[in-house]
Scaffold this motif. Structure first.
Motif, short mmCIF file in Angstrom:
data_model
loop_
_atom_site.label_atom_id
_atom_site.label_comp_id
_atom_site.label_asym_id
_atom_site.label_seq_id
_atom_site.Cartn_x
_atom_site.Cartn_y
_atom_site.Cartn_z
N ALA A 225 3.99 -0.66 -9.28
CA ALA A 225 5.13 -0.35 -8.41
C ALA A 225 5.95 0.79 -8.98
N ALA A 226 6.15 0.78 -10.30
CA ALA A 226 6.95 1.83 -10.93
C ALA A 226 6.23 3.18 -10.91
N GLY A 229 5.20 3.88 -6.72
CA GLY A 229 6.21 3.78 -5.68
C GLY A 229 5.77 3.02 -4.45
N TRP A 230 4.84 2.10 -4.61
CA TRP A 230 4.34 1.34 -3.47
C TRP A 230 5.41 0.38 -2.94
#
Length: 279
Positions: A225-226, A229-230
């Motif tokens: 995620a980081a 950026g999903w």
């Protein structure tokens, strides 16, 4: 008439652009900000933002075919602008996630399917490309590799990692000859290879030892995620697919060879092509 390549700064978009140039096609490179594009002399650059319809008319003027990334936001405006410009064919880089058993419950699959459905309903022809795992995603390991370790959840997940140039070659061939209209093509590399095996190949190609360290899925989701950026929930979807492929390897197809006439590149070829990226 020109062929427009959107997302020409991306790994796949640039591969499409290079393949079209090599084939002698009249090609136009597009990005949200054309000034950021580094393309060969003589290749036209245009700014095109799907979320800003005012940029599309000029970008599509004189264009017969388009390579498109799957961005749901603005797809309706793109379809209208493409129809008005007389575009005849759009090749979409979709995702193999739409073919997964649980795709109906997948947010990522829904995002891609939204774009697919808009193109299928459009008055021009479409070809949908459904690649599985991208070999280029391994570039996300660079910091770990510099420390001599590869950290990943499910290191024995076996995926059909595909070289971005094979996706580019497939898209370019279809754009150039107008073939495969109305078709959805599942793309993969030549074999299902585990993350552990990918690390072994990289260690050999780079000439340095690499330790594989399995990390908890929760930590892996946080890192994905980081880094990427999903949207929320998407890393977990990907991780569930990885877990499944520890038991059922990803499906491998021969579509790259069928479309281009050449065998899909191996992961070793990808690693050798990107050796400098890990230095």
């Amino acid at each position: 008439m020109s062929i427009l390549v959107t997302g020409a700064r991306g790994h796949v978009g640039r591969a499409v652009l290079d393949a079209l140039i090599a084939a002698g096609q009249d090609v136009r490179a597009a990005s949200r900000d054309a000034t950021t594009l580094d393309v060969p002399d003589g290749v036209a650059k245009v700014s095109a933002d799907l979320e800003d319809p005012s940029t599309l008319d000029a970008a599509l003027d004189g264009v017969s075919a388009v390579f498109l990334y799957a961005r749901p936001s603005g797809i309706e405006g793109f379809v209208k602008a493409a129809e008005a410009a007389g575009v005849r064919h759009v090749v979409l880089l979709s995702s193999g996630v739409t073919l997964e058993p649980q795709s109906a419950q997948s947010r990522l699959a829904t995002l891609h399917r939204t774009v697919e459905q808009a193109l299928i309903a459009a008055p021009f022809g479409e070809t949908l490309l459904h690649p599985g795992a991208f070999a280029v995603n391994v570039l996300g390991w660079r910091k770990d590799i510099a420390a001599g370790v590869v950290r990943t959840a499910y290191p024995d997940s076996r995926v059909g990692a595909i070289h971005e140039q094979d996706m580019g070659d497939v898209a370019a061939k279809i754009l150039a000859d107008g073939s495969h209209v109305g078709e959805a093509l599942p793309l993969s590399g030549p074999s299902a290879i585990s993350f552990r095996e990918q690390a072994e190949v990289l260690a050999d190609v780079l000439g340095r030892p690499l330790r594989v360290e399995e990390e908890p899925p929760e930590r892996a989701a946080e890192r994905m995620a980081a880094a990427l950026g999903w949207p929320p929930g998407v890393p977990q979807e990907v991780l569930r697919a990885w877990e499944r492929t520890t038991r059922e390897p990803s499906v491998v197809t021969d579509v790259v060879r069928e479309v281009t006439g050449h065998a899909p590149r191996t992961f070793r070829q990808w690693a050798e092509d990107h050796r400098a990226d890990f230095s």
